[in-house]
Each structure stands twice: as structure tokens, then as C-alpha cells.
Design an enzyme around this catalytic site. Structure first.
Site, mmCIF file in Angstrom:
data_model
loop_
_atom_site.group_PDB
_atom_site.id
_atom_site.type_symbol
_atom_site.label_atom_id
_atom_site.label_comp_id
_atom_site.label_asym_id
_atom_site.label_seq_id
_atom_site.Cartn_x
_atom_site.Cartn_y
_atom_site.Cartn_z
ATOM 1 N N CYS A 112 6.125 -0.130 -2.527
ATOM 2 C CA CYS A 112 4.969 -0.582 -1.753
ATOM 3 C C CYS A 112 3.882 0.480 -1.662
ATOM 4 O O CYS A 112 2.771 0.196 -1.202
ATOM 5 C CB CYS A 112 5.403 -1.002 -0.349
ATOM 6 S SG CYS A 112 6.562 -2.370 -0.330
ATOM 7 N N HIS A 122 0.461 -8.459 2.750
ATOM 8 C CA HIS A 122 1.176 -7.367 2.086
ATOM 9 C C HIS A 122 1.567 -7.716 0.653
ATOM 10 O O HIS A 122 2.744 -7.794 0.325
ATOM 11 C CB HIS A 122 2.415 -7.016 2.927
ATOM 12 C CG HIS A 122 3.180 -5.829 2.460
ATOM 13 N ND1 HIS A 122 2.597 -4.760 1.802
ATOM 14 C CD2 HIS A 122 4.522 -5.529 2.553
ATOM 15 C CE1 HIS A 122 3.532 -3.866 1.520
ATOM 16 N NE2 HIS A 122 4.699 -4.309 1.951
#
Length: 389
Positions: A85, A333
Site C-alpha cells: 500500500c 483506498h
């Protein structure tokens, strides 16, 4: 550091099953170039952050080249970066080093991810690979996967509640605050503000996390143009200065302090302290993480985030607003785009371009982006400090 941001671009974040990764990446890249007033020929290097296209779309190799095949920078020198991420914040880090070293005059950084598909189990199975599968005696799942990271975040939240006195209502208040900020952000995935009671009444994912406390899978892209401040002045560009960019890594069995260690090095690099920060974007993949990270960054003493959050310190009008974009919980996200999106938000804040979510008088900003899980915390962390023009 001898680097500055002179252009930003971002797409809408959301669930766009029929939209290809290359369309998202090209859109963000072209918008950043337009914002900087540059052409593709002005770009010396393109760095693309993408976490999971190999599993999500099948494009394991030449990810940068294919993601930007339809963009104006197709054919320019390109690199691909994967760091879970933290992929696109890591790409930004490399871009900063490239211009600060003098190796390149202008670098375009793009973060992009396409997580939705007709197979609704694919994103969950992909996220489950962001751990040390071999060490943990696991294999990549081939069916519907457990919500591995929400289980991790829930365990962290329960431990934090025990040591800090935080209540479920405190966690819900963070999610409600993020949803309010997201409602002010035209590119956010979640645009509907929620009350604390609505957050608490929602379906439980893993105790104590309800659905609005958890970031969603999604699609999106963000991009930045980097150069050196003297080149920006020569071109007449408004330049957000890069004060620091640091990367940290965890290892099995460590203390889970990678965020704190990475932040300390960033403060040292910038010659600043936590008290100098006016606005933050942090990696709140689950809402309670905002409280934990505020403490890890030194913005508040250990155990002190709950009291300050109750006093409104992290709201748009508070002492140190956190996640004015809505954060991962509300802005969304798309994992490989998240780090770049945080920095786009902060660069726009520092140029007073954030509209209804503008933090008045913001002069110094901090982005904290983490990725994967290793040891007792994130595997990777990138902290970036920026200053207004």
C-alpha cells in the site's frame, strides 16, 4: 531537500468495474502535466507506483509502460515500483531523489490501482498476500479470503482501547469525522456524511470495527510532477517544497515501531518537530489507526490522542487537522494510488486549492503511508514533509 511539487492530478476514487487501469493512470498523469504547464517532452523520467496489478489484472510485468500506454508520456523512460500500500509514496520518494540529485530535471510520478472486477473475491485474495506467506506457513488463497487486514486492525484497536481508555464511540467519531471531510472532497469514494450513531449502528466487520470504520476496495489514480525549486522559479511555477522524504522497513520480531522510526528520521531531515506540522494525511485503512498513528508520529503523547480527538483537535478547524481529504476510510483506498493521493491532497492544501476542506494558514504538511504487515506492524512506511510555496 532540493525538490518541489509543481503539478498535481487525480481521478475520482470509487468502484468502476468497467474502467481500465490505463484510463485511470493516463487521466491522472495528463492532469498533473496540465497543472504544471508542461508537455511530455519536458519529462525526463516517469515512476509508477502500483501494488497489485499482477494479481488484479494479470499485468505482472511492464506495469508502468502498459498503465501509461495511452497517455501523453508513453515512450518516456519509465520505472515501476511495488511496495504494497506504500507503492506510490515509495515512487514519490524515488522521484524526489532523482530530481534532488540532479540526475533528472523533471519527474512525473503516478500511483494507480484497479481493484474491482467481476470476481468480487479477487481483491480480498490479493490483499491477503501482503504478509510473509512463507514464514507464516500460508499459501495465497484461491477462494474467498478472510479480511486479514481488518482482523489485524481490529486487534490493534482492541489493544489501543485497553491501554488508552478509548471507547467504541471514540472510534466511531473518527469515522464520522472522516466521512464529513469526504463529503467535501469531489473525488472521494464516500461522499455521504455519517453521524457517530450511524457508524456504531452499522454492520460489524471484526469487533470493534463496523463497516464505516473500514476502508473500501476501489479504483483510482493520482499523479505529481517533481522538479527542483530553481527550475520551478525559472518556469514561473508555484512550487510546494519537499522538506523530507524517508522510507522505513520492518522485520520479523521487531517492536512494531516502523512508523515512529521513519517519522523521526523525516523530522531530522527537515529540521522540524511534530509541533511544526499544520496538517496531516495518515494511513487510516481502519478509522482507529488515525489515533494510533497520531501518537506514533509524535503529534500527541502516547495515550493522548483520544482526549485531543474528543476536543476536536484533528477536525478541519482543530489544532492539527488529520485527513482533510477524508482519508482512506472516505476518500478511498485503491492501494497503489493511496500514497500519491495523500501527497496530492497536501500539495493542494499548501497551495490553498482545497475548497471547502481547506485548512486555513497551512504552511507545513506531513503524509504517512504504510504498506503490508510484517512483525508487529506495517512492513513498509514512507513519511513525507512538505512546505507551502
Amino acid at each position: 531537500m532540493d525538490a518541489a511539487i509543481v503539478g498535481t492530478g487525480i481521478t475520482r476514487f470509487g468502484m468502476f468495474v468497467g474502467t481500465r487501469l490505463r484510463k485511470l493512470a493516463s487521466c491522472a498523469a495528463d492532469r498533473a502535466l496540465d497543472d504544471a504547464g508542461l508537455d511530455a517532452a519536458d519529462v525526463d523520467l516517469v515512476v509508477v507506483g502500483n501494488a497489485a496489478a499482477g494479481l488484479l489484472t494479470g499485468q505482472e510485468m511492464i506495469r508502468a509502460h502498459t498503465a501509461l500506454a495511452d497517455s501523453r508520456v508513453a515512450g518516456r523512460p519509465m520505472l515501476s515500483v511495488e511496495n504494497a500500500c506504500a507503492s506510490s509514496s515509495s515512487a514519490v520518494h524515488l522521484g524526489i531523489l532523482a530530481v534532488a540529485s540532479g540526475a533528472h530535471d523533471t519527474v512525473l510520478v503516478v500511483g494507480a490501482e484497479k481493484m474491482t472486477s467481476a470476481d468480487r473475491t479477487l481483491a480480498g485474495r490479493t490483499l491477503a498476500t501482503a504478509v510473509d506467506l512463507e514464514r507464516e506457513g500460508q499459501v495465497a488463497p484461491d477462494g474467498a479470503a478472510r479480511p486479514v487486514f481488518m482482523e489485524i486492525y481490529a486487534a490493534e484497536a482492541r489493544a489501543y482501547m485497553q491501554r488508552s481508555g478509548a471507547t467504541p464511540r471514540d472510534l466511531a467519531a473518527v469515522a464520522a469525522k472522516s466521512s464529513h471531510n469526504g463529503s467535501l472532497n469531489p473525488i472521494a469514494q464516500v461522499r455521504d456524511p455519517l453521524t457517530v450513531d450511524e457508524v456504531l449502528a452499522a454492520r460489524t466487520i471484526v469487533d470493534p470495527l463496523t463497516r464505516p470504520m473500514c476502508s473500501s476496495i476501489g479504483d483510482g489514480a493520482a499523479a505529481l510532477v517533481l522538479t527542483r525549486p530553481e527550475l520551478a522559479r525559472r518556469r514561473g511555477q508555484q512550487a510546494v517544497r519537499v522538506l523530507a522524504s524517508t522510507v522505513g522497513a520492518a522485520r520479523a520480531g521487531d517492536a512494531g515501531d516502523v512508523v515512529a522510526r521513519t517519522a523521526r528520521r523525516a523530522y531530522e531531515q527537515a529540521g522540524l518537530g511534530p509541533a511544526d506540522v499544520d496538517v496531516c494525511e495518515v494511513h487510516d485503512a481502519a478509522a482507529p489507526a488515525e489515533l494510533l498513528i497520531a501518537e506514533e508520529l509524535g503529534l500527541v503523547p502516547a495515550g493522548g490522542a483520544v482526549a485531543l480527538a474528543r476536543d476536536g483537535a484533528f477536525t478541519l478547524g482543530g489544532r492539527c487537522p488529520i485527513n482533510p481529504s477524508g482519508g482512506l476510510v472516505a476518500r478511498g483506498h485503491p492501494i497503489g494510488a493511496t500514497g500519491a493521493a495523500q501527497i496530492v491532497e497536501l500539495a493542494d492544501q499548501l497551495r490553498a486549492r482545497a475548497g471547502g476542506r481547506q485548512v486555513e494558514g497551512a504552511g507545513t504538511a506531513l503524509a504517512e503511508n504504510a504498506g503490508g504487515s510484517l512483525g508487529n506492524g506495517p512492513a513498509a512506511c514512507v513519511v513525507t514533509l512538505l512546505a507551502a510555496p
